[in-house]
Design a protein around this motif. Structure first.
Motif, PDB file in Angstrom:
ATOM      1  N   LEU A 169      15.020   2.913  41.332  1.00 35.31           N
ATOM      2  CA  LEU A 169      13.910   3.687  40.788  1.00 35.31           C
ATOM      3  C   LEU A 169      12.810   3.860  41.832  1.00 35.31           C
ATOM      4  O   LEU A 169      12.275   4.961  42.016  1.00 35.31           O
ATOM      5  CB  LEU A 169      13.351   3.017  39.533  1.00 35.31           C
ATOM      6  N   LEU A 170      12.467   2.800  42.524  1.00 37.13           N
ATOM      7  CA  LEU A 170      11.498   2.932  43.607  1.00 37.13           C
ATOM      8  C   LEU A 170      12.039   3.841  44.703  1.00 37.13           C
ATOM      9  O   LEU A 170      11.311   4.676  45.249  1.00 37.13           O
ATOM     10  CB  LEU A 170      11.141   1.563  44.175  1.00 37.13           C
ATOM     11  N   LEU A 171      13.327   3.711  45.011  1.00 39.39           N
ATOM     12  CA  LEU A 171      13.934   4.553  46.042  1.00 39.39           C
ATOM     13  C   LEU A 171      13.849   6.030  45.648  1.00 39.39           C
ATOM     14  O   LEU A 171      13.605   6.894  46.500  1.00 39.39           O
ATOM     15  CB  LEU A 171      15.391   4.145  46.244  1.00 39.39           C
ATOM     16  N   SER A 172      13.997   6.328  44.367  1.00 36.31           N
ATOM     17  CA  SER A 172      13.888   7.725  43.932  1.00 36.31           C
ATOM     18  C   SER A 172      12.493   8.273  44.204  1.00 36.31           C
ATOM     19  O   SER A 172      12.331   9.462  44.514  1.00 36.31           O
ATOM     20  CB  SER A 172      14.222   7.841  42.441  1.00 36.31           C
ATOM     21  N   SER A 173      11.488   7.418  44.097  1.00 39.29           N
ATOM     22  CA  SER A 173      10.118   7.871  44.328  1.00 39.29           C
ATOM     23  C   SER A 173       9.788   7.977  45.818  1.00 39.29           C
ATOM     24  O   SER A 173       9.067   8.878  46.237  1.00 39.29           O
ATOM     25  CB  SER A 173       9.131   6.939  43.628  1.00 39.29           C
ATOM     26  N   THR A 174      10.327   7.056  46.628  1.00 38.30           N
ATOM     27  CA  THR A 174      10.085   7.189  48.074  1.00 38.30           C
ATOM     28  C   THR A 174      10.781   8.427  48.616  1.00 38.30           C
ATOM     29  O   THR A 174      10.216   9.147  49.438  1.00 38.30           O
ATOM     30  CB  THR A 174      10.539   5.927  48.832  1.00 38.30           C
ATOM     31  N   TRP A 175      12.003   8.695  48.134  1.00 33.12           N
ATOM     32  CA  TRP A 175      12.672   9.935  48.539  1.00 33.12           C
ATOM     33  C   TRP A 175      11.799  11.143  48.190  1.00 33.12           C
ATOM     34  O   TRP A 175      11.616  12.051  49.002  1.00 33.12           O
ATOM     35  CB  TRP A 175      14.017  10.067  47.801  1.00 33.12           C
ATOM     36  N   ARG A 176      11.259  11.153  46.979  1.00 33.67           N
ATOM     37  CA  ARG A 176      10.512  12.325  46.510  1.00 33.67           C
ATOM     38  C   ARG A 176       9.225  12.534  47.298  1.00 33.67           C
ATOM     39  O   ARG A 176       8.874  13.656  47.656  1.00 33.67           O
ATOM     40  CB  ARG A 176      10.218  12.165  45.014  1.00 33.67           C
ATOM     41  N   HIS A 177       8.530  11.461  47.592  1.00 34.82           N
ATOM     42  CA  HIS A 177       7.257  11.619  48.287  1.00 34.82           C
ATOM     43  C   HIS A 177       7.434  11.882  49.777  1.00 34.82           C
ATOM     44  O   HIS A 177       6.659  12.637  50.375  1.00 34.82           O
ATOM     45  CB  HIS A 177       6.374  10.400  48.015  1.00 34.82           C
ATOM     46  N   LEU A 178       8.454  11.315  50.381  1.00 34.33           N
ATOM     47  CA  LEU A 178       8.764  11.676  51.765  1.00 34.33           C
ATOM     48  C   LEU A 178       9.186  13.142  51.840  1.00 34.33           C
ATOM     49  O   LEU A 178       8.818  13.859  52.776  1.00 34.33           O
ATOM     50  CB  LEU A 178       9.861  10.764  52.320  1.00 34.33           C
ATOM     51  N   ALA A 179       9.932  13.594  50.840  1.00 39.57           N
ATOM     52  CA  ALA A 179      10.333  15.000  50.798  1.00 39.57           C
ATOM     53  C   ALA A 179       9.121  15.910  50.621  1.00 39.57           C
ATOM     54  O   ALA A 179       9.051  16.997  51.206  1.00 39.57           O
ATOM     55  CB  ALA A 179      11.326  15.223  49.655  1.00 39.57           C
ATOM     56  N   GLY A 180       8.156  15.462  49.818  1.00 41.81           N
ATOM     57  CA  GLY A 180       6.950  16.261  49.636  1.00 41.81           C
ATOM     58  C   GLY A 180       6.182  16.444  50.932  1.00 41.81           C
ATOM     59  O   GLY A 180       5.659  17.539  51.220  1.00 41.81           O
ATOM     60  N   LEU A 181       6.127  15.394  51.747  1.00 43.54           N
ATOM     61  CA  LEU A 181       5.471  15.509  53.047  1.00 43.54           C
ATOM     62  C   LEU A 181       6.260  16.439  53.969  1.00 43.54           C
ATOM     63  O   LEU A 181       5.677  17.216  54.729  1.00 43.54           O
ATOM     64  CB  LEU A 181       5.315  14.130  53.689  1.00 43.54           C
ATOM     65  N   ALA A 182       7.584  16.353  53.910  1.00 49.09           N
ATOM     66  CA  ALA A 182       8.412  17.245  54.726  1.00 49.09           C
ATOM     67  C   ALA A 182       8.199  18.701  54.316  1.00 49.09           C
ATOM     68  O   ALA A 182       8.095  19.594  55.177  1.00 49.09           O
ATOM     69  CB  ALA A 182       9.885  16.856  54.586  1.00 49.09           C
ATOM     70  N   LEU A 183       8.121  18.950  53.021  1.00 49.45           N
ATOM     71  CA  LEU A 183       7.893  20.315  52.538  1.00 49.45           C
ATOM     72  C   LEU A 183       6.547  20.832  53.018  1.00 49.45           C
ATOM     73  O   LEU A 183       6.421  22.001  53.424  1.00 49.45           O
ATOM     74  CB  LEU A 183       7.946  20.331  51.009  1.00 49.45           C
ATOM     75  N   ARG A 184       5.554  19.982  52.997  1.00 51.85           N
ATOM     76  CA  ARG A 184       4.217  20.354  53.464  1.00 51.85           C
ATOM     77  C   ARG A 184       4.233  20.789  54.927  1.00 51.85           C
ATOM     78  O   ARG A 184       3.447  21.651  55.341  1.00 51.85           O
ATOM     79  CB  ARG A 184       3.283  19.160  53.257  1.00 51.85           C
ATOM     80  N   GLU A 185       5.166  20.222  55.695  1.00 44.18           N
ATOM     81  CA  GLU A 185       5.265  20.548  57.117  1.00 44.18           C
ATOM     82  C   GLU A 185       6.293  21.643  57.397  1.00 44.18           C
ATOM     83  O   GLU A 185       6.584  21.945  58.549  1.00 44.18           O
ATOM     84  CB  GLU A 185       5.621  19.289  57.905  1.00 44.18           C
ATOM     85  N   GLY A 186       6.851  22.216  56.342  1.00 43.61           N
ATOM     86  CA  GLY A 186       7.791  23.318  56.516  1.00 43.61           C
ATOM     87  C   GLY A 186       9.215  22.905  56.833  1.00 43.61           C
ATOM     88  O   GLY A 186      10.042  23.739  57.201  1.00 43.61           O
TER      89      GLY A 186
END
Length: 258
Positions: A169-186
């Motif tokens: 469950l924690l891993l699902s959230s770290t994946w999501r927030h790291l992905a959000g930062l990646a999306l922010r950077e294109g």
């Protein structure tokens, strides 16, 4: 705006019938019912902390129940016996203050930082709770301090620790927030992969209340018609669960139907 669902132990896998029942209620957004199951044993420090964590998570998803969560957290703080238990309670204190600030209830940013710092000082170096603490420090860095670099570093520490401990469950959230930062950077490919992993884990866990946000996040990195399909599925789950998380409502209302 980024949000998280992680609070408490973070997994559902348990042979304990009580913990299984608590997880099933929590995963469907029935936090009050889950907390009520724990009330008879709330004099036990880990149980008191878990009960507080459930009610704090309810605050983040529903934007209500703040006083009850505060009372439960104070009770958990009062029965904590050692530094690790006090560190865990401080981590929840920081998360409650973070949620209050993020959702505009009351600015408690300084309290959030201070409590998470206190948690870091109390925890033993190898304490299991450090993974969740790192994740929450990342949330504060990203959403309250607007420091994506610090957030990424904290998320990566939490991600590695969650993977090592099989805390899906924690891993699902770290994946999501790291992905959000990646999306922010294109970085679309990286973002799409991270959001997809987050969604996969939440579906495998049966964490229904966290699945709609995961679907909506993945939609942000997809093209049509896939994005519309994902948002339509997120809307269906959102309605099924009674309109939680509340902060997802505006995004789903603005999205066109698939």
């Amino acid at each position: 705006m980024a949000h998280t669902v992680v609070s408490g132990s973070g997994t559902a896998e348990s042979d304990d019938p009580l913990q299984t029942a608590v997880w099933r209620l929590r995963s469907r957004g029935c936090w009050s019912d889950a907390a009520e199951l724990l009330t008879p044993s709330a004099g036990d420090p880990p149980v008191a902390l878990q009960r507080a964590a459930l009610l704090i998570e309810r605050c983040l998803y529903t934007e209500r129940g703040w006083a009850e969560a505060e009372d439960a957290l104070r009770a958990a703080e009062a029965v904590a016996r050692d530094d690790d238990e006090r560190g865990a309670a401080a981590c929840e204190r920081g998360y409650l203050a973070y949620a209050s600030t993020l959702l505009g209830v009351r600015d408690r940013a300084d309290e959030a930082r201070a409590a998470l710092g206190r948690s870091a000082a109390l925890y033993a170096p190898a304490a299991p709770g450090r993974a969740l603490l790192d994740f929450r420090r990342g949330l504060v860095a990203q959403n309250l301090a607007d420091s994506p670099q610090a957030a990424r570093a904290a998320y990566r520490r939490a991600h590695a620790a969650a993977a090592a401990r099989c805390d899906d469950l924690l891993l699902s959230s770290t994946w999501r927030h790291l992905a959000g930062l990646a999306l922010r950077e294109g970085e679309l490919a990286e973002a799409r992969h991270g959001f997809a992993e987050s969604l996969r884990l939440r579906e495998e866990l049966g964490y229904l209340v966290g699945t709609a946000p995961a679907l909506a996040s993945l939609a942000d990195a997809e093209t049509e018609p896939e994005a519309a399909r994902l948002l339509s599925e997120a809307r269906r789950l959102f309605q099924l669960l009674g309109g939680v998380p509340t902060w997802l409502a505006a995004k789903l209302a603005a999205a066109p139907a698939a």
